[in-house]
Design an enzyme around this catalytic site. Structure first.
Site, PDB file in Angstrom:
ATOM      1  N   GLU B  29       0.235  -1.403   0.065  1.00  0.00           N
ATOM      2  CA  GLU B  29      -0.312  -0.197  -0.056  1.00  0.00           C
ATOM      3  C   GLU B  29       1.189   1.081  -0.288  1.00  0.00           C
ATOM      4  O   GLU B  29       2.067   1.535   0.889  1.00  0.00           O
ATOM      5  CB  GLU B  29      -1.110  -0.073   1.520  1.00  0.00           C
ATOM      6  N   GLU B  58      -5.438  -6.260   2.121  1.00  0.00           N
ATOM      7  CA  GLU B  58      -3.822  -7.786   2.528  1.00  0.00           C
ATOM      8  C   GLU B  58      -4.059  -8.980   2.317  1.00  0.00           C
ATOM      9  O   GLU B  58      -3.201 -10.066   1.806  1.00  0.00           O
ATOM     10  CB  GLU B  58      -3.668  -7.234   3.861  1.00  0.00           C
ATOM     11  N   HIS B 128      -1.840  -1.690  16.321  1.00  0.00           N
ATOM     12  CA  HIS B 128      -0.987  -1.436  15.878  1.00  0.00           C
ATOM     13  C   HIS B 128       0.701  -1.470  16.240  1.00  0.00           C
ATOM     14  O   HIS B 128       1.665  -1.336  15.989  1.00  0.00           O
ATOM     15  CB  HIS B 128      -1.132   0.435  15.019  1.00  0.00           C
TER      16      HIS B 128
HETATM   17  C1  LIG Z   1      -6.861  -3.688   7.031  1.00  0.00           C
HETATM   18  C2  LIG Z   1      -5.575  -2.561   7.115  1.00  0.00           C
HETATM   19  N1  LIG Z   1      -4.531  -2.388   5.912  1.00  0.00           N
HETATM   20  C3  LIG Z   1      -4.166  -0.465   5.967  1.00  0.00           C
HETATM   21  C4  LIG Z   1      -3.861  -0.150   6.733  1.00  0.00           C
HETATM   22  C5  LIG Z   1      -3.294   1.035   7.295  1.00  0.00           C
HETATM   23  N2  LIG Z   1      -3.478   2.322   6.785  1.00  0.00           N
HETATM   24  C6  LIG Z   1      -4.421   2.822   7.601  1.00  0.00           C
HETATM   25  S1  LIG Z   1      -5.738   4.484   7.253  1.00  0.00           S
HETATM   26  C7  LIG Z   1      -5.031   3.440   5.767  1.00  0.00           C
HETATM   27  C8  LIG Z   1      -6.390   3.991   4.765  1.00  0.00           C
HETATM   28  C9  LIG Z   1      -7.977   3.826   5.090  1.00  0.00           C
HETATM   29  O1  LIG Z   1      -8.390   4.370   3.950  1.00  0.00           O
HETATM   30  P1  LIG Z   1      -9.534   5.263   4.245  1.00  0.00           P
HETATM   31  O2  LIG Z   1     -10.219   3.567   4.019  1.00  0.00           O
HETATM   32  O3  LIG Z   1      -9.907   5.273   2.280  1.00  0.00           O
HETATM   33  O4  LIG Z   1      -9.585   5.814   4.965  1.00  0.00           O
HETATM   34  P2  LIG Z   1      -9.539   7.574   5.291  1.00  0.00           P
HETATM   35  O5  LIG Z   1      -7.829   7.422   5.623  1.00  0.00           O
HETATM   36  O6  LIG Z   1      -9.598   8.043   3.875  1.00  0.00           O
HETATM   37  O7  LIG Z   1     -10.730   8.340   5.766  1.00  0.00           O
HETATM   38  C10 LIG Z   1      -4.427   2.881   5.234  1.00  0.00           C
HETATM   39  C11 LIG Z   1      -3.934   2.187   4.731  1.00  0.00           C
HETATM   40  C12 LIG Z   1      -4.694  -0.308   8.279  1.00  0.00           C
HETATM   41  N3  LIG Z   1      -4.742   0.544   9.398  1.00  0.00           N
HETATM   42  N4  LIG Z   1      -5.802  -1.489   8.205  1.00  0.00           N
END
Ligand SMILES: Cc1ncc(C[n+]2csc(CCOP(=O)(O)OP(=O)(O)O)c2C)c(N)n1
Lengths: 336, 326
Positions: B29, B58, B128
């Protein structure tokens, strides 16, 4: 904030939005986030936060259509949802400052704020993870004979998680009283929605027979109307709805970006995104004087919230494993 | 000599392997924007066909890496946070790891799973902050936890070249390390070969990942009274049991410091194997996280659940005082 109560079956939207209350919530969230970012920069927040700035209309509009006894689940970008559902801003501020007076006694922080007493089943740091939890709560509410509704927030990134789609299926099969609120803010961290989502977000729900609507997520009253319809449908046990609220994240994905500055969107794009502002859209619906009065009230609330947070005690390290088990089972220490 | 940071070492290892072998590709990612900085510059250098940004899927992209690996590719997956391994666990342990045996050796699955900043990161709280390397060692997936920039380079390069799945944990507590190195001498480091950072005669301290540096500091502090050997296994599976046995031949005393939860952590395995098979003149000790630790958010609470240098110092002193003569 007045939480309007739904009366009887409603289809479509039966409630009139309370414009002043919506403005107040938007303003509260905006200023809370601005004060919270200040605290991050001042080193008062361990780590940082995912600011909700720009997306306030979604939290404000949806929560205004809920009954006080309805439930929500939230995300890593959850301050807005938690405040809109009615959490005490002072205790929320104390939580992100890691103090004993915080909503979670300093154990959860920004990404885990919860207040079960007022129906907040917790923010969640794993993308998509709360959707099934919300649906389980909705199922249990029906079994208990209640007509409560559960509203679950997630980002555009979460529609790529298998568990969210699995949950759509079960929620539809069971007509679970759940409302899926997808906040499409254009990005998952640096990844554009269009680069990650084949087809459409609404199409995913529709494939399971779940009605879905794209909503202007910058306009609190538009969001309110859509949420009100979806909530009423869920309350009548007609099943889930998906609302894709199209919005824009004004600030960083996370405050680490303020220093790291990854390049994934141009300044012009951000300016364009910010040109529609939920605060201004809702503010324009109020007489100037009323708006000023609300702004002053909010300033006082947040001044007090910051003072309360910073004056509150830090937790005692000896209590670090408190609450690990419901029955008080003691864990062995790391050294004999 | 050049100052090499741990982060840059990871970045360099990936770039060098991509340069060397066109089958190496990167999944993850935000790897093009390189939010962790580990993949910085790779898309520019190798193109977007080899550096693929993934949706937040994932399980799917971990399995896709398995299929690609069976078909000639050598994917490296970057997970932004350690907990994502829990989401991908089935695909790693029940698919990638098992194919070689289950197919009677028809296929191998050369995938590398990299977790930059594993363990506690300031303020990332309960979901985390895990450090789940012991889980993978337990299952038997090859597992490396480099402590220094040169080892980060060498172990990651080896992991990418290895024909089996390998998980590489880059502890948050080690990511800021820097080291003076001769770049031309950077080389793959074999799995299963430990490194003695400091020879000593009184007690062997086995330290995992970032805790190697804690152990070295404590060894210096105690130098007047105790001669500590600091033993860095570097890979937890396979483990350099022979190297440990040789160290214990010299010292006869053992302390382990390990950022796992206590029960069933790698520290327990090290103590058990030493007790069964090696020379010990005093009961060994381990310093770990508590059983079932969930790291609370507040800084003081988070720190209270991680192994500390004070605990290590006390454990070393207790082990040195107890037991028979060397
Ligand atoms: C399952 C998972 N994969 C990756 C992450 C790392 N991560 C945290 S926020 C994020 C982006 C999330 O995007 P979105 O769902 O569109 O929400 P936004 O941050 O835009 O509010 C990622 C990849 C995570 N917390 N959980």
């Amino acid at each position: 904030m007045a939480d309007p109560v739904l009366s009887g079956p409603a289809s479509p939207s039966s409630q009139k939005p309370d414009s002043a209350a919506l403005y107040r919530t938007v303003r509260l969230i905006r200023r809370f986030e601005e004060r919270a970012v200040e605290l991050v920069h001042a080193g008062q927040v361990f780590g940082g936060i995912h600011p909700y700035t720009g997306q306030e209309a979604v939290a404000a509009g949806t929560c205004a259509a809920l009954r006080p006894d309805d439930l929500i689940t939230s995300t890593h970008r959850g301050h807005g949802h938690v405040l809109a559902k009615g959490a005490d801003p002072a205790r929320m501020m104390a939580e992100i400052a890691g103090r004993t007076t915080g909503l979670n006694a300093g154990r959860g922080g920004s990404m885990h704020a919860a207040d079960f007493g007022i129906g907040i089943l917790g923010a969640n740091a794993i993308v998509g993870a709360a959707a099934p939890i919300a649906t389980g709560a909705a199922w249990a509410a029906r079994r208990a004979g209640s007509d409560r509704v559960v509203l679950t927030y997630f980002g555009d990134g979460a529609v790529s998680q298998g568990v969210v789609l699995e949950t759509f299926n079960l929620a539809a099969l069971w007509r679970a009283p759940v409302v899926f609120v997808c906040e499409n803010n254009g990005f998952a961290t640096t990844t554009r929605t269009d680069d990650a989502v084949a087809g459409s977000i609404t199409g995913r729900a529709e494939a399971f027979g779940i009605p879905a609507a794209r909503v202007d997520g910058m306009d609190p009253e538009e969001v309110f109307a859509a949420a009100d319809t979806a909530i009423a449908r869920a309350r009548r046990s007609e099943g889930p709805t998906l609302l894709e609220c199209v919005t824009y994240r004004y600030d960083a994905h996370h405050t680490w970006e303020h220093a790291a500055r990854p390049r994934y969107r141009s300044a012009e794009e951000v300016d364009l995104g910010r040109s529609r502002d939920p605060l201004e859209i809702q503010g324009a619906r109020l007489p100037e004087a009323r708006r000023g009065q609300i702004d002053a009230e909010i300033e006082a609330v947040l001044e007090e919230a910051v003072r309360f947070a910073l004056d509150s005690p830090h937790p005692d390290p000896a209590t670090a494993l408190d609450h690990l088990y419901a029955d008080g089972t003691q864990a062995r220490a790391g050294v004999a | 000599m050049t100052i090499l940071s741990y982060l840059k070492a990871l970045n360099r290892a990936i770039a060098d392997e991509m340069e060397r072998d066109p089958a190496v590709c990167v999944f993850g990612e935000d790897v093009r924007a390189a939010v962790t900085n580990v993949t910085a510059g790779l898309v520019k250098r190798f193109g977007d066909a080899r550096v693929l940004d993934m949706p937040i899927s994932e399980q799917a992209f971990t399995g896709i890496a398995t299929g690609a690996a069976m078909s000639g590719m050598r994917p490296l997956i970057e997970y932004q946070i350690p907990a994502l391994l829990f989401l991908a666990f089935e695909q790693i342990v029940n698919q990638a790891h098992k194919f070689s045996l289950m197919t009677g050796g028809q296929v191998s699955v050369p995938v590398t799973y990299l977790i930059p900043s594993s363990g506690s990161r300031d303020g990332w709280a309960g979901q985390h902050s895990d450090h789940p390397y012991s889980l993978f060692a337990h299952i038997g997936v090859k597992t490396a936890v480099p402590a220094t920039p040169a080892d980060a380079y060498g172990l990651l390069a080896t992991a990418i070249r290895d024909d089996d799945p390998v998980v590489v944990f880059a502890p948050a507590g080690a990511m800021g390390r820097r080291e003076d190195v001769e770049l031309s001498l950077l080389a793959p480091v074999p799995l299963g070969v430990a490194r003695v950072h400091r020879p000593g005669t009184d007690v062997t301290v086995v330290a995992v990942g970032h805790l190697v540096h804690t152990a070295l500091e404590v060894a210096d502090e105690l130098a007047e009274t105790v001669d500590v050997e600091v033993f860095d296994p570097r890979t937890l599976h396979p483990f350099d049991w022979q190297g440990l046995a040789e160290s214990l031949e010299r010292t006869g005393r053992l302390v382990v410091i390990d950022d796992s939860n206590r029960s069933c952590g790698i520290g327990g395995e090290i103590l058990a194997t030493a007790a069964e098979e090696m020379r010990l003149v005093a009961p060994p000790k381990r310093v770990t996280r508590p059983d079932g630790a969930v790291l609370p958010f507040a800084e003081g609470l988070d720190r209270a659940l991680q192994p500390t240098r004070e605990q290590l110092r006390t454990a070393i002193q207790a082990v040195v005082k107890s037991g028979g003569a060397r």
